[in-house]
Scaffold this motif. Structure first.
Motif, mmCIF file in Angstrom:
data_model
loop_
_atom_site.group_PDB
_atom_site.id
_atom_site.type_symbol
_atom_site.label_atom_id
_atom_site.label_comp_id
_atom_site.label_asym_id
_atom_site.label_seq_id
_atom_site.Cartn_x
_atom_site.Cartn_y
_atom_site.Cartn_z
ATOM 1 N N GLN A 112 0.838 -1.186 0.000
ATOM 2 C CA GLN A 112 0.000 0.000 0.000
ATOM 3 C C GLN A 112 0.880 1.245 0.000
ATOM 4 N N PHE A 113 0.492 2.239 -0.795
ATOM 5 C CA PHE A 113 1.186 3.508 -0.891
ATOM 6 C C PHE A 113 0.270 4.593 -0.361
ATOM 7 N N ASP A 114 0.829 5.524 0.390
ATOM 8 C CA ASP A 114 0.005 6.566 1.003
ATOM 9 C C ASP A 114 0.790 7.866 1.055
ATOM 10 N N VAL A 115 0.094 8.979 0.943
ATOM 11 C CA VAL A 115 0.677 10.310 1.087
ATOM 12 C C VAL A 115 -0.075 11.016 2.201
ATOM 13 N N LYS A 116 0.656 11.552 3.162
ATOM 14 C CA LYS A 116 0.041 12.267 4.280
ATOM 15 C C LYS A 116 0.539 13.708 4.268
ATOM 16 N N LEU A 117 -0.384 14.650 4.353
ATOM 17 C CA LEU A 117 -0.048 16.070 4.340
ATOM 18 C C LEU A 117 -0.625 16.745 5.573
ATOM 19 N N PHE A 165 -0.950 30.551 4.752
ATOM 20 C CA PHE A 165 -1.269 29.159 4.501
ATOM 21 C C PHE A 165 0.017 28.472 4.062
ATOM 22 N N TYR A 166 0.380 27.387 4.712
ATOM 23 C CA TYR A 166 1.584 26.691 4.314
ATOM 24 C C TYR A 166 1.496 25.214 4.662
#
Length: 91
Positions: free
Chosen positions: A41-46, A68-69
């Protein structure tokens, strides 16, 4: 203007909090299954930050400002061969 902005921010925060606490199932990135029990599984967390200040900005110190950053960005790779063996890598 400031009251409307505060009311909008409060309404948006309430909606987002309510959406998070509504018991929706968590979703992650794409899942690739292989074999009987294996997967990757691949995931991106921001994590973003929104900041509004209505004092002390500008030439005369009475202006407001909005910032905003992006505070954090993370890539996550998770893989399991079977119920026992697996690995997780984050950057």
């Amino acid at each position: 203007m400031k009251k409307r902005l505060c009311a909008a921010a409060l309404a948006l925060g309430t909606c987002l909090t309510g959406g998070l606490m509504a018991g929706q199932p968590a979703t992650a990135g794409p899942l690739v299954e292989f074999g009987d029990e294996g997967y990757m599984q691949f995931d991106v967390k921001l994590q973003g930050i929104a900041d509004f200040t209505d004092f002390g900005s500008g030439v005369d110190g009475t202006e407001s400002r909005s910032d905003f950053y992006l505070r954090r960005a993370r890539l996550v790779f998770t893989g399991m061969i079977n119920d026992t063996w697996g690995a997780k890598f984050q950057t």
